[in-house]
Each structure stands twice: as structure tokens, then as C-alpha cells.
Design a protein around this motif. Structure first.
Motif, short mmCIF file in Angstrom:
data_model
loop_
_atom_site.label_atom_id
_atom_site.label_comp_id
_atom_site.label_asym_id
_atom_site.label_seq_id
_atom_site.Cartn_x
_atom_site.Cartn_y
_atom_site.Cartn_z
N VAL A 78 -6.56 2.38 9.71
CA VAL A 78 -5.34 1.70 9.29
C VAL A 78 -4.21 2.33 10.08
N CYS A 79 -3.43 1.50 10.73
CA CYS A 79 -2.30 2.00 11.54
C CYS A 79 -2.76 3.04 12.56
N VAL A 83 -8.85 6.45 7.76
CA VAL A 83 -8.46 6.83 6.40
C VAL A 83 -9.25 8.02 5.88
N ARG A 92 -3.45 9.52 1.84
CA ARG A 92 -4.79 8.94 1.86
C ARG A 92 -4.89 7.80 0.85
N ARG A 95 -3.08 4.78 2.17
CA ARG A 95 -3.87 4.14 3.25
C ARG A 95 -5.13 3.47 2.71
N TYR A 96 -5.71 4.03 1.65
CA TYR A 96 -6.84 3.33 1.00
C TYR A 96 -6.38 1.95 0.55
N ASP A 98 -3.84 0.21 1.69
CA ASP A 98 -3.59 -0.61 2.88
C ASP A 98 -4.90 -1.18 3.42
N LYS A 99 -5.93 -0.36 3.47
CA LYS A 99 -7.23 -0.79 3.99
C LYS A 99 -7.83 -1.88 3.11
#
Length: 117
Positions: A78-79, A83, A92, A95-96, A98-99
């Protein structure tokens, strides 16, 4: 080192972007809510209260009723960052999420997103 600005950003200000991203790809607000609930353990009323309070990301994750233990199964980039390699716990978790939203928008089956298989 200064905290990343996402920590102090209101979750409620980003939430409509999660919905828009999913809806643009034919998914629903209900599916976005299901993913958030799966990850954090927030029920509908608790989640709405967090949105109404304009809770920042750091507090949103710190106050989560029960972070899903299966979230450790979330892997990928992600980005530009893996992650599973992010060491800072709050980043984290962000980002989880986001994923998961990315997977939803890409049309992945809900049982796969929620790591049921």
C-alpha cells in the motif's frame, strides 16, 4: 521524530473517500462498513459515535473494541510499502485498512477480504 499527520486526521474526514473509492468500483457503503467492523470490532452504533465525534485515526484504532487477530494475514503493498513490514503499530493498522479498501475496490470476494478462506 514527529508523528505522521494521518494520526491527527479525523477518521470521519477520510471515511467518505473510502466509500467513494468502493462505490466507484461497484461496491457498497455497507461493504466498507463490514470491512471496518471486521478489522476493528466496532458495532454500528459505536462506529457512528466515532464518526460523530470526529475521532482522529490514532484514537480510532486505540479505542477499537477488538482488533481482529486475522488482520496479521493481510499482506501486500500500500503506497509503495509492504504492510507486513511496517513496524509502527498504529500506522500498520491504518495501512491494513487501506489494503482492505483497495481489495474491496478491486472486486475481490468478501470472504477473501475478510480472510475467511
Amino acid at each position: 521524530m514527529a508523528k505522521h499527520r494521518i494520526y491527527t486526521t479525523s477518521f470521519a474526514s477520510v471515511y467518505p473517500h473510502y466509500i467513494a473509492k468502493a462505490e466507484k468500483k461497484g461496491r457498497t457503503k455497507a461493504e466498507v462498513d463490514q470491512v471496518i467492523s471486521w478489522l476493528t470490532g466496532y458495532g454500528p452504533k459505536e462506529f457512528e459515535a466515532q464518526l460523530a465525534r470526529k475521532t482522529d485515526f490514532e484514537t480510532f484504532f486505540a479505542d477499537a473494541p477488538k482488533m481482529n487477530p486475522s488482520r496479521a494475514l493481510i499482506k501486500g503493498v500500500v503506497c509503495g510499502v509492504r504492510v507486513e513490514d511496517i513496524e509502527e503499530p498504529t500506522m500498520r493498522e491504518i495501512r491494513y485498512l487501506d489494503k482492505l479498501i483497495d481489495e474491496l475496490a478491486r472486486g475481490k470476494a468478501m470472504d477473501k477480504i475478510l480472510r475467511e478462506n
